[in-house]
Every structure is written in structure tokens, then in C-alpha cells.
Motif scaffolding. Structure first.
Motif, PDB file in Angstrom:
ATOM      1  N   LEU A  16      13.234  20.380  85.104  1.00 46.47           N
ATOM      2  CA  LEU A  16      12.578  19.189  85.640  1.00 46.47           C
ATOM      3  C   LEU A  16      11.477  18.695  84.701  1.00 46.47           C
ATOM      4  O   LEU A  16      11.303  17.487  84.521  1.00 46.47           O
ATOM      5  CB  LEU A  16      12.005  19.474  87.029  1.00 46.47           C
ATOM      6  N   ALA A  17      10.733  19.616  84.089  1.00 53.65           N
ATOM      7  CA  ALA A  17       9.687  19.232  83.137  1.00 53.65           C
ATOM      8  C   ALA A  17      10.293  18.498  81.943  1.00 53.65           C
ATOM      9  O   ALA A  17       9.752  17.492  81.473  1.00 53.65           O
ATOM     10  CB  ALA A  17       8.899  20.457  82.670  1.00 53.65           C
ATOM     11  N   MET A  18      11.421  18.983  81.463  1.00 54.16           N
ATOM     12  CA  MET A  18      12.090  18.311  80.354  1.00 54.16           C
ATOM     13  C   MET A  18      12.603  16.934  80.798  1.00 54.16           C
ATOM     14  O   MET A  18      12.458  15.949  80.074  1.00 54.16           O
ATOM     15  CB  MET A  18      13.246  19.165  79.823  1.00 54.16           C
ATOM     16  N   GLY A  19      13.167  16.858  81.973  1.00 55.87           N
ATOM     17  CA  GLY A  19      13.652  15.589  82.496  1.00 55.87           C
ATOM     18  C   GLY A  19      12.535  14.577  82.689  1.00 55.87           C
ATOM     19  O   GLY A  19      12.694  13.393  82.366  1.00 55.87           O
ATOM     20  N   ARG A  20      11.390  15.036  83.200  1.00 58.27           N
ATOM     21  CA  ARG A  20      10.246  14.143  83.376  1.00 58.27           C
ATOM     22  C   ARG A  20       9.774  13.603  82.029  1.00 58.27           C
ATOM     23  O   ARG A  20       9.423  12.433  81.902  1.00 58.27           O
ATOM     24  CB  ARG A  20       9.115  14.854  84.105  1.00 58.27           C
ATOM     25  N   TRP A  21       9.766  14.465  81.010  1.00 60.02           N
ATOM     26  CA  TRP A  21       9.341  14.029  79.680  1.00 60.02           C
ATOM     27  C   TRP A  21      10.295  12.954  79.153  1.00 60.02           C
ATOM     28  O   TRP A  21       9.866  11.921  78.648  1.00 60.02           O
ATOM     29  CB  TRP A  21       9.285  15.214  78.703  1.00 60.02           C
ATOM     30  N   LEU A  22      11.592  13.195  79.284  1.00 61.01           N
ATOM     31  CA  LEU A  22      12.582  12.212  78.829  1.00 61.01           C
ATOM     32  C   LEU A  22      12.472  10.900  79.610  1.00 61.01           C
ATOM     33  O   LEU A  22      12.508   9.813  79.037  1.00 61.01           O
ATOM     34  CB  LEU A  22      13.994  12.773  78.976  1.00 61.01           C
ATOM     35  N   GLU A  23      12.329  11.017  80.913  1.00 60.94           N
ATOM     36  CA  GLU A  23      12.256   9.838  81.760  1.00 60.94           C
ATOM     37  C   GLU A  23      11.028   8.994  81.427  1.00 60.94           C
ATOM     38  O   GLU A  23      11.102   7.766  81.387  1.00 60.94           O
ATOM     39  CB  GLU A  23      12.223  10.269  83.224  1.00 60.94           C
ATOM     40  N   ALA A  24       9.904   9.639  81.160  1.00 54.81           N
ATOM     41  CA  ALA A  24       8.678   8.923  80.826  1.00 54.81           C
ATOM     42  C   ALA A  24       8.807   8.134  79.524  1.00 54.81           C
ATOM     43  O   ALA A  24       8.096   7.156  79.315  1.00 54.81           O
ATOM     44  CB  ALA A  24       7.510   9.905  80.719  1.00 54.81           C
ATOM     45  N   LEU A  28      16.130   9.202  79.216  1.00 58.22           N
ATOM     46  CA  LEU A  28      16.881  10.105  80.085  1.00 58.22           C
ATOM     47  C   LEU A  28      18.395   9.889  79.990  1.00 58.22           C
ATOM     48  O   LEU A  28      19.166  10.828  80.117  1.00 58.22           O
ATOM     49  CB  LEU A  28      16.418   9.930  81.532  1.00 58.22           C
ATOM     50  N   ASP A  29      18.805   8.666  79.697  1.00 58.95           N
ATOM     51  CA  ASP A  29      20.237   8.376  79.655  1.00 58.95           C
ATOM     52  C   ASP A  29      20.844   8.514  78.257  1.00 58.95           C
ATOM     53  O   ASP A  29      22.035   8.320  78.074  1.00 58.95           O
ATOM     54  CB  ASP A  29      20.508   6.972  80.190  1.00 58.95           C
ATOM     55  N   ARG A  38      11.310  15.985  66.917  1.00 58.49           N
ATOM     56  CA  ARG A  38      10.035  15.890  67.641  1.00 58.49           C
ATOM     57  C   ARG A  38      10.268  15.771  69.140  1.00 58.49           C
ATOM     58  O   ARG A  38       9.564  16.382  69.941  1.00 58.49           O
ATOM     59  CB  ARG A  38       9.243  14.688  67.120  1.00 58.49           C
ATOM     60  N   ASP A  39      11.258  14.969  69.532  1.00 59.96           N
ATOM     61  CA  ASP A  39      11.597  14.849  70.960  1.00 59.96           C
ATOM     62  C   ASP A  39      11.954  16.211  71.543  1.00 59.96           C
ATOM     63  O   ASP A  39      11.475  16.591  72.616  1.00 59.96           O
ATOM     64  CB  ASP A  39      12.793  13.906  71.160  1.00 59.96           C
ATOM     65  N   LEU A  40      12.806  16.934  70.838  1.00 61.96           N
ATOM     66  CA  LEU A  40      13.246  18.251  71.318  1.00 61.96           C
ATOM     67  C   LEU A  40      12.084  19.238  71.373  1.00 61.96           C
ATOM     68  O   LEU A  40      11.972  20.028  72.311  1.00 61.96           O
ATOM     69  CB  LEU A  40      14.365  18.782  70.424  1.00 61.96           C
ATOM     70  N   GLU A  41      11.198  19.184  70.385  1.00 58.24           N
ATOM     71  CA  GLU A  41      10.033  20.072  70.386  1.00 58.24           C
ATOM     72  C   GLU A  41       9.113  19.759  71.567  1.00 58.24           C
ATOM     73  O   GLU A  41       8.581  20.672  72.208  1.00 58.24           O
ATOM     74  CB  GLU A  41       9.274  19.949  69.073  1.00 58.24           C
ATOM     75  N   CYS A  42       8.933  18.490  71.857  1.00 56.99           N
ATOM     76  CA  CYS A  42       8.083  18.107  72.990  1.00 56.99           C
ATOM     77  C   CYS A  42       8.693  18.547  74.318  1.00 56.99           C
ATOM     78  O   CYS A  42       7.987  19.024  75.204  1.00 56.99           O
ATOM     79  CB  CYS A  42       7.846  16.601  72.985  1.00 56.99           C
ATOM     80  N   MET A  43      10.001  18.381  74.446  1.00 60.05           N
ATOM     81  CA  MET A  43      10.679  18.841  75.668  1.00 60.05           C
ATOM     82  C   MET A  43      10.512  20.348  75.826  1.00 60.05           C
ATOM     83  O   MET A  43      10.221  20.838  76.921  1.00 60.05           O
ATOM     84  CB  MET A  43      12.159  18.493  75.623  1.00 60.05           C
ATOM     85  N   ALA A  44      10.702  21.083  74.738  1.00 58.91           N
ATOM     86  CA  ALA A  44      10.552  22.542  74.794  1.00 58.91           C
ATOM     87  C   ALA A  44       9.123  22.917  75.149  1.00 58.91           C
ATOM     88  O   ALA A  44       8.892  23.826  75.962  1.00 58.91           O
ATOM     89  CB  ALA A  44      10.960  23.161  73.466  1.00 58.91           C
ATOM     90  N   SER A  45       8.164  22.228  74.572  1.00 58.27           N
ATOM     91  CA  SER A  45       6.752  22.498  74.863  1.00 58.27           C
ATOM     92  C   SER A  45       6.451  22.280  76.338  1.00 58.27           C
ATOM     93  O   SER A  45       5.760  23.092  76.977  1.00 58.27           O
ATOM     94  CB  SER A  45       5.875  21.599  73.997  1.00 58.27           C
ATOM     95  N   ASN A  46       6.977  21.204  76.916  1.00 63.32           N
ATOM     96  CA  ASN A  46       6.774  20.952  78.346  1.00 63.32           C
ATOM     97  C   ASN A  46       7.395  22.050  79.192  1.00 63.32           C
ATOM     98  O   ASN A  46       6.806  22.501  80.177  1.00 63.32           O
ATOM     99  CB  ASN A  46       7.353  19.593  78.736  1.00 63.32           C
ATOM    100  N   ALA A  47       8.597  22.475  78.841  1.00 67.35           N
ATOM    101  CA  ALA A  47       9.275  23.527  79.596  1.00 67.35           C
ATOM    102  C   ALA A  47       8.507  24.849  79.494  1.00 67.35           C
ATOM    103  O   ALA A  47       8.332  25.553  80.494  1.00 67.35           O
ATOM    104  CB  ALA A  47      10.700  23.704  79.101  1.00 67.35           C
ATOM    105  N   ILE A  48       8.040  25.171  78.299  1.00 63.38           N
ATOM    106  CA  ILE A  48       7.280  26.409  78.104  1.00 63.38           C
ATOM    107  C   ILE A  48       5.964  26.357  78.867  1.00 63.38           C
ATOM    108  O   ILE A  48       5.559  27.342  79.505  1.00 63.38           O
ATOM    109  CB  ILE A  48       7.048  26.674  76.601  1.00 63.38           C
TER     110      ILE A  48
END
Length: 77
Positions: A16-24, A28-29, A38-48
Motif C-alpha cells: 500500500l505504501a508503494m501504491g500510495r507513492w505511485l498514485e501521488a 499508478l497505471d 529513482r522511482d523504484l528506489e523511492c517506492m522501496a524506501s516507502n515500503a521499508i
């Protein structure tokens, strides 16, 4: 909550944290292959980050010493 239930909960929360980051960011689509490193690193950072928060809360409320010790090891890296 059993350790298995907790693990499922944490996995869902991390997703959900990764999804929220993408949606913001309006992504998301988009296919994952279109995301930048960078996108992937940010998603991972949010999940961690979400995992750390949930693990800290669980550690405080853990019903037995063995689970608290396991969480201590995870949180200390």
C-alpha cells in the motif's frame, strides 16, 4: 495477531505504501518497466519505512520474548 498474520499485514502495508507513492505521482497505471531507478528506489524506501514503523510497534506489543528478540535483530540491521 500471530507471526504469520503479522507478516501478511506488513506485506500488505508495504504494498500500500508503494501504491500510495505511485498514485501521488500519477504513475499508478504505468507499467513497472517505465519507472526510473529513482522511482523504484523511492517506492522501496516507502515500503521499508512502513515496515520499520510497523515492526517498532509490533516489537513494543510483542507477546513473547522470542518475537521481541527477532524484531530487535531486524530493526538493528
Amino acid at each position: 495477531m500471530s507471526p504469520d498474520e503479522w507478516q501478511a499485514h506488513v506485506t500488505t502495508e508495504a504494498a500500500l505504501a508503494m501504491g500510495r507513492w505511485l498514485e501521488a505521482r500519477g504513475r499508478l497505471d504505468r507499467p513497472i518497466a517505465s519507472l526510473t531507478r529513482r522511482d523504484l528506489e523511492c517506492m522501496a524506501s516507502n515500503a521499508i519505512s512502513r515496515f520499520i514503523v510497523l515492526s517498532s510497534e509490533r516489537r513494543t506489543a510483542a507477546p513473547d520474548k522470542e518475537e521481541r528478540d527477532t524484531l530487535d535483530l531486524l530493526l538493528m540491521g
